[in-house]
Scaffold this motif. Sequence first.
Motif, PDB file in Angstrom:
ATOM      1  N   GLY C 320       0.825  -1.213   0.000  1.00  0.00           N
ATOM      2  CA  GLY C 320       0.000   0.000   0.000  1.00  0.00           C
ATOM      3  C   GLY C 320       0.856   1.258   0.000  1.00  0.00           C
ATOM      4  O   GLY C 320       0.589   2.213  -0.739  1.00  0.00           O
ATOM      5  N   LEU C 321       1.906   1.202   0.783  1.00  0.00           N
ATOM      6  CA  LEU C 321       2.810   2.339   0.869  1.00  0.00           C
ATOM      7  C   LEU C 321       3.509   2.572  -0.476  1.00  0.00           C
ATOM      8  O   LEU C 321       3.620   3.706  -0.954  1.00  0.00           O
ATOM      9  N   ALA C 322       3.934   1.470  -1.092  1.00  0.00           N
ATOM     10  CA  ALA C 322       4.626   1.580  -2.385  1.00  0.00           C
ATOM     11  C   ALA C 322       3.654   2.056  -3.473  1.00  0.00           C
ATOM     12  O   ALA C 322       3.988   2.896  -4.302  1.00  0.00           O
ATOM     13  N   GLN C 323       2.440   1.509  -3.442  1.00  0.00           N
ATOM     14  CA  GLN C 323       1.442   1.879  -4.451  1.00  0.00           C
ATOM     15  C   GLN C 323       1.103   3.368  -4.346  1.00  0.00           C
ATOM     16  O   GLN C 323       1.113   4.093  -5.337  1.00  0.00           O
ATOM     17  N   ALA C 324       0.827   3.800  -3.110  1.00  0.00           N
ATOM     18  CA  ALA C 324       0.491   5.212  -2.911  1.00  0.00           C
ATOM     19  C   ALA C 324       1.700   6.084  -3.223  1.00  0.00           C
ATOM     20  O   ALA C 324       1.571   7.154  -3.828  1.00  0.00           O
ATOM     21  N   GLY C 325       2.889   5.595  -2.839  1.00  0.00           N
ATOM     22  CA  GLY C 325       4.121   6.344  -3.111  1.00  0.00           C
ATOM     23  C   GLY C 325       4.315   6.541  -4.607  1.00  0.00           C
ATOM     24  O   GLY C 325       4.678   7.622  -5.072  1.00  0.00           O
ATOM     25  N   MET C 326       4.051   5.489  -5.370  1.00  0.00           N
ATOM     26  CA  MET C 326       4.185   5.590  -6.828  1.00  0.00           C
ATOM     27  C   MET C 326       3.214   6.640  -7.365  1.00  0.00           C
ATOM     28  O   MET C 326       3.576   7.470  -8.196  1.00  0.00           O
ATOM     29  N   GLN C 327       1.986   6.592  -6.844  1.00  0.00           N
ATOM     30  CA  GLN C 327       0.972   7.527  -7.335  1.00  0.00           C
ATOM     31  C   GLN C 327       1.258   8.958  -6.875  1.00  0.00           C
ATOM     32  O   GLN C 327       0.761   9.907  -7.457  1.00  0.00           O
ATOM     33  N   ALA C 328       2.063   9.064  -5.828  1.00  0.00           N
ATOM     34  CA  ALA C 328       2.451  10.385  -5.374  1.00  0.00           C
ATOM     35  C   ALA C 328       3.682  10.894  -6.119  1.00  0.00           C
ATOM     36  O   ALA C 328       4.179  11.970  -5.834  1.00  0.00           O
ATOM     37  N   GLY C 329       4.190  10.096  -7.049  1.00  0.00           N
ATOM     38  CA  GLY C 329       5.281  10.551  -7.890  1.00  0.00           C
ATOM     39  C   GLY C 329       6.661  10.114  -7.446  1.00  0.00           C
ATOM     40  O   GLY C 329       7.664  10.531  -8.013  1.00  0.00           O
ATOM     41  N   TYR C 330       6.718   9.244  -6.443  1.00  0.00           N
ATOM     42  CA  TYR C 330       8.031   8.731  -6.012  1.00  0.00           C
ATOM     43  C   TYR C 330       8.505   7.595  -6.916  1.00  0.00           C
ATOM     44  O   TYR C 330       7.705   6.901  -7.545  1.00  0.00           O
ATOM     45  N   VAL C 351      10.559  -1.231   1.900  1.00  0.00           N
ATOM     46  CA  VAL C 351       9.983  -0.299   0.931  1.00  0.00           C
ATOM     47  C   VAL C 351      10.915   0.893   0.793  1.00  0.00           C
ATOM     48  O   VAL C 351      11.438   1.395   1.783  1.00  0.00           O
ATOM     49  N   ASN C 352      11.123   1.300  -0.441  1.00  0.00           N
ATOM     50  CA  ASN C 352      11.862   2.538  -0.704  1.00  0.00           C
ATOM     51  C   ASN C 352      10.934   3.524  -1.395  1.00  0.00           C
ATOM     52  O   ASN C 352      10.238   3.164  -2.344  1.00  0.00           O
ATOM     53  N   LEU C 353      10.926   4.760  -0.915  1.00  0.00           N
ATOM     54  CA  LEU C 353      10.239   5.841  -1.617  1.00  0.00           C
ATOM     55  C   LEU C 353      11.323   6.887  -1.845  1.00  0.00           C
ATOM     56  O   LEU C 353      11.949   7.340  -0.896  1.00  0.00           O
ATOM     57  N   SER C 354      11.542   7.244  -3.104  1.00  0.00           N
ATOM     58  CA  SER C 354      12.674   8.121  -3.362  1.00  0.00           C
ATOM     59  C   SER C 354      12.400   9.055  -4.526  1.00  0.00           C
ATOM     60  O   SER C 354      11.627   8.730  -5.423  1.00  0.00           O
ATOM     61  N   ASP C 355      13.056  10.188  -4.507  1.00  0.00           N
ATOM     62  CA  ASP C 355      12.977  11.094  -5.648  1.00  0.00           C
ATOM     63  C   ASP C 355      13.996  10.714  -6.710  1.00  0.00           C
ATOM     64  O   ASP C 355      13.926  11.169  -7.841  1.00  0.00           O
ATOM     65  N   LYS C 356      14.968   9.885  -6.328  1.00  0.00           N
ATOM     66  CA  LYS C 356      16.019   9.496  -7.269  1.00  0.00           C
ATOM     67  C   LYS C 356      15.860   8.021  -7.628  1.00  0.00           C
ATOM     68  O   LYS C 356      15.071   7.289  -7.025  1.00  0.00           O
ATOM     69  N   ARG C 357      16.630   7.602  -8.601  1.00  0.00           N
ATOM     70  CA  ARG C 357      16.642   6.173  -8.919  1.00  0.00           C
ATOM     71  C   ARG C 357      17.010   5.397  -7.659  1.00  0.00           C
ATOM     72  O   ARG C 357      17.942   5.779  -6.935  1.00  0.00           O
ATOM     73  N   ILE C 358      16.290   4.317  -7.433  1.00  0.00           N
ATOM     74  CA  ILE C 358      16.551   3.525  -6.236  1.00  0.00           C
ATOM     75  C   ILE C 358      17.663   2.536  -6.516  1.00  0.00           C
ATOM     76  O   ILE C 358      17.575   1.737  -7.447  1.00  0.00           O
ATOM     77  N   ASP C 442       0.375  12.297   0.942  1.00  0.00           N
ATOM     78  CA  ASP C 442      -0.904  12.894   1.288  1.00  0.00           C
ATOM     79  C   ASP C 442      -1.963  11.800   1.435  1.00  0.00           C
ATOM     80  O   ASP C 442      -1.987  10.855   0.658  1.00  0.00           O
ATOM     81  N   LYS C 443      -2.846  11.965   2.441  1.00  0.00           N
ATOM     82  CA  LYS C 443      -3.806  10.886   2.677  1.00  0.00           C
ATOM     83  C   LYS C 443      -4.755  10.685   1.501  1.00  0.00           C
ATOM     84  O   LYS C 443      -5.203   9.570   1.230  1.00  0.00           O
ATOM     85  N   GLU C 444      -5.032  11.760   0.750  1.00  0.00           N
ATOM     86  CA  GLU C 444      -5.924  11.602  -0.394  1.00  0.00           C
ATOM     87  C   GLU C 444      -5.294  10.688  -1.461  1.00  0.00           C
ATOM     88  O   GLU C 444      -5.988   9.951  -2.154  1.00  0.00           O
ATOM     89  N   VAL C 445      -3.977  10.743  -1.566  1.00  0.00           N
ATOM     90  CA  VAL C 445      -3.299   9.868  -2.529  1.00  0.00           C
ATOM     91  C   VAL C 445      -3.411   8.415  -2.071  1.00  0.00           C
ATOM     92  O   VAL C 445      -3.658   7.505  -2.868  1.00  0.00           O
ATOM     93  N   VAL C 446      -3.285   8.232  -0.753  1.00  0.00           N
ATOM     94  CA  VAL C 446      -3.421   6.870  -0.225  1.00  0.00           C
ATOM     95  C   VAL C 446      -4.839   6.368  -0.492  1.00  0.00           C
ATOM     96  O   VAL C 446      -5.034   5.213  -0.925  1.00  0.00           O
ATOM     97  N   PHE C 447      -5.815   7.206  -0.280  1.00  0.00           N
ATOM     98  CA  PHE C 447      -7.198   6.789  -0.530  1.00  0.00           C
ATOM     99  C   PHE C 447      -7.415   6.456  -2.009  1.00  0.00           C
ATOM    100  O   PHE C 447      -8.080   5.487  -2.355  1.00  0.00           O
ATOM    101  N   ASP C 448      -6.825   7.277  -2.871  1.00  0.00           N
ATOM    102  CA  ASP C 448      -6.929   6.995  -4.312  1.00  0.00           C
ATOM    103  C   ASP C 448      -6.317   5.641  -4.656  1.00  0.00           C
ATOM    104  O   ASP C 448      -6.775   4.945  -5.563  1.00  0.00           O
TER     105      ASP C 448
END
Lengths: 84, 349, 481
Positions: C320-330, C351-358, C442-448
């Motif tokens: 869920g964290l990765a999915q929402a993170g992806m949708q948030a642009g990470y 889980v990695n959430l990053s602005d750069k290549r992981i 953002d919680k709205e992104v998680v909900f999406d």
Amino acid sequence: MADDNGLIKAKVVVNEDECKGCELCISACPEKVLFLQKHFNRLGYHPAGYTGDGCTGCGYCFYQCPEPGAITVFKKGYIEMEVC
Amino acid sequence: MPRQLIKGNEAVVKGAILAGCRFFFGYPITPASEIAEAAAYYMPLAGGTFLQAESEIASINMVYGAASGGVRAMTASSSPGISLKQEGISYCAGSELPLVVIDIMRGGPGLGNIAPEQSDYNQMVKGGGHGNYKLLVLAPNSAQEMCDLTMLAFELADMYQNPAVVLADGFVGQMMEPVKFPQPVKKLEDKPWAIHADKDDEFRLISSIQLEPEILEQHNRHLQAKYARAEQQEVRFEEYQAEDAELILVGYGVVSRILYSAVDNLRAEGLQVGLHRPISLWPFPKRRIAQLAETVDAFLAVELSNGQMVDDVRLAVNGARPVHFYNRMGGMVPSPEEISDHVKKILKA
Amino acid sequence: MSDKKLGKAGCFYDIYERSATANKDVTHYCPGCGHGVLHKLIAEAIDDFGIREKTILISPVGCSVFAYYYFRVGNIQCAHGRAPAVATGIKRVYPQSIVISYQGDGDLAAIGGNNILQAANRGENITVFFVNNAIYGMTGGQMAPTTLIGQKTTTTPRGRSQINEGYPMKIAELFSALEAPVYIERVALTDPKNTNKVRRAVRKALKTQMENKGFSLVEVLSACPSGWKMSSVQAKEWIDEAMVKHFPLGVFKDRTEEVQPSEAKRHVFNADDLHKKLDIPQNIQASREIRRTASSNIGQNARIIIAGFGGQGILLLGVGLAQAGMQAGYQVSWIPSYGPEMRGGTANCHVNLSDKRIGSPIVSKPDVLIVMNLPSLDKFEDCVQAGGLIVYDTSLIKKSPRRMDVSALGIPATEIADELGNARVANMVMLGALIAETSIIDKEVVFDALPDFIKRKNLISLNKQAIEKGIEFADSLVSVA
């Protein structure tokens, strides 16, 4: 070779070059008209031969022979043209 | 095109279907089972066939049969299962059948464990079965590449009429990452040598048997010529911070991901370290590594195995520079910090 | 073939060009060998049924490995014992074809035993001709699974003994115990009467496949005069006298009348709408770029370890964290611990959430540790980065983290979830607390993102509530502070 009714008589033709002399055709022939020839063929076997008379075209020899092309049986009523 | 968060193993199946593969024959094994599961789900939806075989031996032979029919076909397994498939793979190479084998490597020898290792390098890259043959081996390091390199594997297999392999470790298979899926292959070339169940078949034969020594030698020379062509044309690699590097890290699959991080850490400390990552393990980028050997001071090969790829690095370097080796096994994975520490030790020495 | 002439079938090549022997107009088989006769019966049937163009013959290892020298059909030569698997592969590609698996006794009953058993059990619509001559002919007369008790072979020089080698294997009987096979008969290539039964069985087996009725197997007792060291005529007698006693002739299974004929559908390649069929997202997902606040020490490259018991939804929390993170642009990655420990033991994921290549997807020094049981806290607490964050479930972890150089957020996630009516959404309570504490997404992104990782639609609102509760709880701590 036509019989009394004018039909071609049955006959068996052994392709001597392809015969391996296993004798299965000879042992299966109900009319005992097949025999093992004295000479050797190119494969080094005594090939089977047909006495030239008495074949009924039963086909036993054909279905005993393991070689696809060593024996051809022409049944009674066979039309010569088909040979061509 | 939107991205999809997806496991590497599942990306393989979608990539395969997009590449025109419609026949999957497999057998469950951790950590490759998701491939069979996804194939079971998606192959029928794409108008294809999934069949769970009775064994790895059967599944590779089913692929042999399907590939004989000229279609794109595949199987997938993990190390112990790959060992079982080796007989069939040798027959596929001998009969010149294009097909794709996915290997999600795990710990060995024997039953080992299900954790990630890179212990199948030798059995895939060096030809694990009998006879003189090579497999085209590609090593992805991300979910995206699990899709892309699977698609490429089908292209290469057809191009060289030879089995192609996607060699990934358990991590790359199990990892979820965003993937952009390309457009599907719409039409496949006809394979004039294949059995089609039609009138042309009477002249066609799929076979690996050549009784006459002269003919078998000829056949082997033909295979070798094909492999020589692949060595010219199919070398693939990626480099990172390699231009001015004094020490080059060499690693493939998940290891290369760890090495990116290690390079970043070491560069942050002012150390001139770069990464060479072979993507095609066969053909191995030996010319490029030989070229690097002219400018760098040393190499460090890192593997999740006892040191299998390092042999190829050493052959390429040919004694010109020291080739160091660092490894973990059994499912243990080095951290970037662990690699950095080792590099610093080498540089100090 | 004219019904007035019995001669070489058109299904045989005129000249056997592929043969490695000098004489390309005769087979490689020894004099008196049963293979040739069976070949003739099969070839004749293929011609009579007009199926030559769609017939595919599989020749595995054995004397008949060279069957492809002779049959003017599609030919596949394959590994020892594997013909049924190869046949399965090609039959699945061309269901309208006629696939013949032609196997000897070593091939079928020994090395390929499981392959034929499973093909039979699947009811593959193929025809198997099983040549039982009680010996390994090709390799020079070694014991086969069907070698008779007392029979001397080069590997049973004193005769086969049931004590050492077991009894000869009765394939027709064995396979007739399976449900799927449609037709199984044992016949013998001996006298003309028996040979005619072989002929009928061959035709029936092929007909069964032509009508798509399913699997058929014809076991053919067949002479190997060379291997048995007998004359061809003696060899046939030996089949009648010795082999038939152990391998009785007859039909062992025949469901051909009860099975309905069907039409095989040709496989058609179709790449239309593939993205849709593969559940590949069609449209750009609602993606909300979030303003990442500097309210926590967690920067824009979060390395996260999530751990707990199997069954707590640890892996799903990470997804869920990765999915929402992806949708948030990470850039994101998720790696599970996998295998048996998933089923009841401990579970963890990275889980990695990053602005750069992981780089490494494996997290060795997490910025954030989310733990839902005590063993996981004990295991991972030490590796958290200084300045990092530990989120832990106080319902199950009755002690506070020791580390003084990290932030800690304790939340009774399981109790909160229980109050919501389902303790299993405690993972989402934890997720809510995390995003509130770190503002990482953002919680709205998680909900999406919820529908992308909660597959059961009826559970989405419950999960959403749980996330809200987690946020509320974390926010209340902040306001208290």
